[in-house]
Design a protein around this motif. Structure first.
Motif, PDB file in Angstrom:
ATOM      1  N   GLY A   1       0.884   5.089   0.113  1.00  0.00           N
ATOM      2  CA  GLY A   1       0.635   4.266  -1.065  1.00  0.00           C
ATOM      3  C   GLY A   1      -0.841   4.006  -1.280  1.00  0.00           C
ATOM      4  O   GLY A   1      -1.343   4.094  -2.414  1.00  0.00           O
ATOM      5  N   LEU A   2      -1.557   3.732  -0.212  1.00  0.00           N
ATOM      6  CA  LEU A   2      -2.986   3.453  -0.329  1.00  0.00           C
ATOM      7  C   LEU A   2      -3.756   4.696  -0.765  1.00  0.00           C
ATOM      8  O   LEU A   2      -4.704   4.613  -1.555  1.00  0.00           O
ATOM      9  CB  LEU A   2      -3.522   2.925   1.002  1.00  0.00           C
ATOM     10  CG  LEU A   2      -4.887   2.231   0.961  1.00  0.00           C
ATOM     11  CD1 LEU A   2      -4.861   1.035   0.010  1.00  0.00           C
ATOM     12  CD2 LEU A   2      -5.281   1.786   2.358  1.00  0.00           C
ATOM     13  N   SER A   3      -3.330   5.856  -0.267  1.00  0.00           N
ATOM     14  CA  SER A   3      -4.024   7.093  -0.648  1.00  0.00           C
ATOM     15  C   SER A   3      -3.828   7.414  -2.129  1.00  0.00           C
ATOM     16  O   SER A   3      -4.679   8.035  -2.759  1.00  0.00           O
ATOM     17  CB  SER A   3      -3.538   8.265   0.216  1.00  0.00           C
ATOM     18  OG  SER A   3      -2.192   8.584  -0.076  1.00  0.00           O
ATOM     19  N   ARG A   4      -2.703   6.964  -2.714  1.00  0.00           N
ATOM     20  CA  ARG A   4      -2.440   7.226  -4.129  1.00  0.00           C
ATOM     21  C   ARG A   4      -3.110   6.197  -5.039  1.00  0.00           C
ATOM     22  O   ARG A   4      -3.478   6.503  -6.172  1.00  0.00           O
ATOM     23  CB  ARG A   4      -0.929   7.220  -4.400  1.00  0.00           C
ATOM     24  CG  ARG A   4      -0.201   8.430  -3.834  1.00  0.00           C
ATOM     25  CD  ARG A   4       1.287   8.334  -4.092  1.00  0.00           C
ATOM     26  NE  ARG A   4       1.607   8.452  -5.512  1.00  0.00           N
ATOM     27  CZ  ARG A   4       1.792   9.606  -6.152  1.00  0.00           C
ATOM     28  NH1 ARG A   4       1.664  10.757  -5.497  1.00  0.00           N
ATOM     29  NH2 ARG A   4       2.102   9.631  -7.425  1.00  0.00           N
ATOM     30  N   TRP A   5      -3.267   4.967  -4.565  1.00  0.00           N
ATOM     31  CA  TRP A   5      -3.710   3.886  -5.450  1.00  0.00           C
ATOM     32  C   TRP A   5      -5.121   3.393  -5.197  1.00  0.00           C
ATOM     33  O   TRP A   5      -5.691   2.718  -6.053  1.00  0.00           O
ATOM     34  CB  TRP A   5      -2.742   2.708  -5.327  1.00  0.00           C
ATOM     35  CG  TRP A   5      -1.390   3.004  -5.889  1.00  0.00           C
ATOM     36  CD1 TRP A   5      -1.089   3.854  -6.913  1.00  0.00           C
ATOM     37  CD2 TRP A   5      -0.141   2.462  -5.456  1.00  0.00           C
ATOM     38  NE1 TRP A   5       0.266   3.874  -7.148  1.00  0.00           N
ATOM     39  CE2 TRP A   5       0.867   3.023  -6.270  1.00  0.00           C
ATOM     40  CE3 TRP A   5       0.227   1.548  -4.470  1.00  0.00           C
ATOM     41  CZ2 TRP A   5       2.222   2.705  -6.114  1.00  0.00           C
ATOM     42  CZ3 TRP A   5       1.561   1.225  -4.313  1.00  0.00           C
ATOM     43  CH2 TRP A   5       2.549   1.798  -5.132  1.00  0.00           C
ATOM     44  N   SER A   6      -5.705   3.695  -4.042  1.00  0.00           N
ATOM     45  CA  SER A   6      -7.058   3.202  -3.794  1.00  0.00           C
ATOM     46  C   SER A   6      -8.063   4.013  -4.609  1.00  0.00           C
ATOM     47  O   SER A   6      -7.882   5.206  -4.841  1.00  0.00           O
ATOM     48  CB  SER A   6      -7.394   3.286  -2.306  1.00  0.00           C
ATOM     49  OG  SER A   6      -7.370   4.631  -1.861  1.00  0.00           O
ATOM     50  N   ARG A   7      -9.126   3.353  -5.032  1.00  0.00           N
ATOM     51  CA  ARG A   7     -10.152   3.987  -5.846  1.00  0.00           C
ATOM     52  C   ARG A   7     -11.529   3.691  -5.260  1.00  0.00           C
ATOM     53  O   ARG A   7     -11.722   2.650  -4.647  1.00  0.00           O
ATOM     54  CB  ARG A   7     -10.094   3.445  -7.291  1.00  0.00           C
ATOM     55  CG  ARG A   7      -8.795   3.771  -8.007  1.00  0.00           C
ATOM     56  CD  ARG A   7      -8.707   3.028  -9.314  1.00  0.00           C
ATOM     57  NE  ARG A   7      -7.429   3.261  -9.988  1.00  0.00           N
ATOM     58  CZ  ARG A   7      -6.998   2.575 -11.034  1.00  0.00           C
ATOM     59  NH1 ARG A   7      -7.747   1.600 -11.530  1.00  0.00           N
ATOM     60  NH2 ARG A   7      -5.828   2.855 -11.585  1.00  0.00           N
ATOM     61  N   PRO A   8     -12.493   4.592  -5.464  1.00  0.00           N
ATOM     62  CA  PRO A   8     -13.846   4.348  -4.958  1.00  0.00           C
ATOM     63  C   PRO A   8     -14.404   3.036  -5.516  1.00  0.00           C
ATOM     64  O   PRO A   8     -14.249   2.717  -6.677  1.00  0.00           O
ATOM     65  CB  PRO A   8     -14.633   5.559  -5.481  1.00  0.00           C
ATOM     66  CG  PRO A   8     -13.606   6.623  -5.679  1.00  0.00           C
ATOM     67  CD  PRO A   8     -12.361   5.915  -6.110  1.00  0.00           C
ATOM     68  N   GLY A   9     -15.046   2.275  -4.660  1.00  0.00           N
ATOM     69  CA  GLY A   9     -15.650   1.028  -5.097  1.00  0.00           C
ATOM     70  C   GLY A   9     -14.727  -0.171  -5.078  1.00  0.00           C
ATOM     71  O   GLY A   9     -15.156  -1.289  -5.374  1.00  0.00           O
TER      72      GLY A   9
ATOM     73  N   GLY B   1     -12.144  -5.279  -2.375  1.00  0.00           N
ATOM     74  CA  GLY B   1     -11.203  -6.078  -3.148  1.00  0.00           C
ATOM     75  C   GLY B   1      -9.762  -5.795  -2.778  1.00  0.00           C
ATOM     76  O   GLY B   1      -8.958  -6.717  -2.594  1.00  0.00           O
ATOM     77  N   MET B   2      -9.410  -4.515  -2.660  1.00  0.00           N
ATOM     78  CA  MET B   2      -8.044  -4.139  -2.297  1.00  0.00           C
ATOM     79  C   MET B   2      -7.702  -4.628  -0.889  1.00  0.00           C
ATOM     80  O   MET B   2      -6.577  -5.050  -0.622  1.00  0.00           O
ATOM     81  CB  MET B   2      -7.878  -2.628  -2.383  1.00  0.00           C
ATOM     82  CG  MET B   2      -7.710  -2.096  -3.793  1.00  0.00           C
ATOM     83  SD  MET B   2      -6.098  -2.492  -4.522  1.00  0.00           S
ATOM     84  CE  MET B   2      -5.051  -1.287  -3.698  1.00  0.00           C
ATOM     85  N   SER B   3      -8.669  -4.568   0.022  1.00  0.00           N
ATOM     86  CA  SER B   3      -8.429  -5.035   1.391  1.00  0.00           C
ATOM     87  C   SER B   3      -8.095  -6.525   1.412  1.00  0.00           C
ATOM     88  O   SER B   3      -7.167  -6.967   2.096  1.00  0.00           O
ATOM     89  CB  SER B   3      -9.649  -4.764   2.268  1.00  0.00           C
ATOM     90  OG  SER B   3      -9.904  -3.386   2.371  1.00  0.00           O
ATOM     91  N   ALA B   4      -8.861  -7.307   0.649  1.00  0.00           N
ATOM     92  CA  ALA B   4      -8.630  -8.752   0.610  1.00  0.00           C
ATOM     93  C   ALA B   4      -7.275  -9.072  -0.008  1.00  0.00           C
ATOM     94  O   ALA B   4      -6.542  -9.947   0.486  1.00  0.00           O
ATOM     95  CB  ALA B   4      -9.745  -9.439  -0.171  1.00  0.00           C
TER      96      ALA B   4
END
Length: 298
Positions: free
Chosen positions: A165-173, A177-180
């Motif tokens: 899921g993270l590989s599909r939805w994470s974006r550079p930059g 924010g996503m981690s928090a």
């Protein structure tokens, strides 16, 4: 272009983080002997979530609603994985838990193949067979497997889903924010699991020190270092460094007297570790896609 000095510092930093993750297996084993698993997770992740929201308030505010929802969903998934892993660790040895948790590296391409139809290299099937035999050597007692091993194996599968899921939805930059936001999702699951009475606090100073270490050093601090390090490292090198976590977990368990180093542990652990290396390194050498290795500890 990353300088050789930055690459070297990033490698050292990521290795230090991996050693910290390895140390947590023994610490958690000790703490959950004196407080419940759900209370430990609730306090740990509530502290980590508050710290990360304070540190990354601006990156969180810059996320759009779709990313906020995805981040919370991934955090909830991760929270259930953490609960299963910690319950499993309370029932098995730190060294076995470390190697079984590392199976997420093998589960990830299997789940990507089953759910997304991604082509799986033939070497992955070899790795699955090798890992299965290694787990049998590590965990079988006659023809039975401890409940703790099954729970940890289930957590490894959920970590694999989280990686996909993270590989599909994470974006550079958006990493901070996503981690928090994910940490908020993990804390929500952990706090809800203590209802209706709510979490009980650590029973003594030693437990408080361990919980704070897990929340601040192995949680928020490790994520900061990991995020910076992986921005300066090729994926292959990061994968090699991160697959040493089970070795650190077993090493700490033996040095601190929780486990005895046996031939069975050495053979089974080496087989699982070899399977992890096969999954991560062989497809890259052949120019085939490999599941992106992201760590399960937060």
């Amino acid at each position: 272009m990353t300088s050789p000095r930055a690459t070297g510092l990033a490698t050292i930093g990521l290795l230090a983080v991996t050693a910290v993750w390895g140390s947590t297996f023994v610490l958690i084993k000790d703490v959950v002997g004196r407080m419940s698993v759900v209370d430990f997770l609730a306090v740990r992740f509530a502290i980590a979530a508050v710290v990360m929201l304070v540190l990354f308030a601006r990156p969180v505010l810059r996320l759009g609603w779709p990313q906020l929802v995805r981040g919370l969903g991934l955090g909830v998934l991760y929270g259930f994985a953490q609960w299963l892993q910690t319950e499993g660790l309370s029932l098995t040895s730190p060294s076995v838990s470390g190697f079984v948790t590392g199976m997420y590296v093998v589960f990830t391409p299997l789940l990507a193949w089953a759910l997304l139809g991604q082509r799986m290299p033939a070497v992955t099937w070899v790795a699955v067979a090798l890992a299965t035999i290694g787990l049998a050597v590590l965990a079988l007692h006659g023809f039975e497997v401890d409940l703790g091993v099954w729970l940890t194996l289930a957590s490894a599968a959920l970590y694999g889903l989280h990686i996909i899921g993270l590989s599909r939805w994470s974006r550079p930059g958006e990493a901070f924010g996503m981690s928090a936001v994910q940490m908020v999702g993990i804390a929500t699951v952990s706090l809800c699991s203590t209802l209706p009475h709510g979490p009980s606090l650590p029973p003594d100073n030693a437990a408080w020190i361990a919980v704070l270490y897990m929340a601040l050093v192995a949680g928020a601090g490790a994520m900061l270092v990991q995020t910076w390090a992986q921005a300066h490292l090729p994926a292959t090198r990061a994968a090699i460094v991160m697959t040493t976590e089970p070795v650190f977990a077993a090493g700490f368990a033996v040095v601190l007297g929780y486990d005895a180093l046996t031939l069975r542990m050495a053979i089974g652990g080496l087989m699982v570790l070899a399977a992890m290396y096969l999954v991560e390194l062989m497809p890259r050498r052949k120019g085939e896609p490999s599941a992106e290795t992201l760590h399960h500890e937060v």
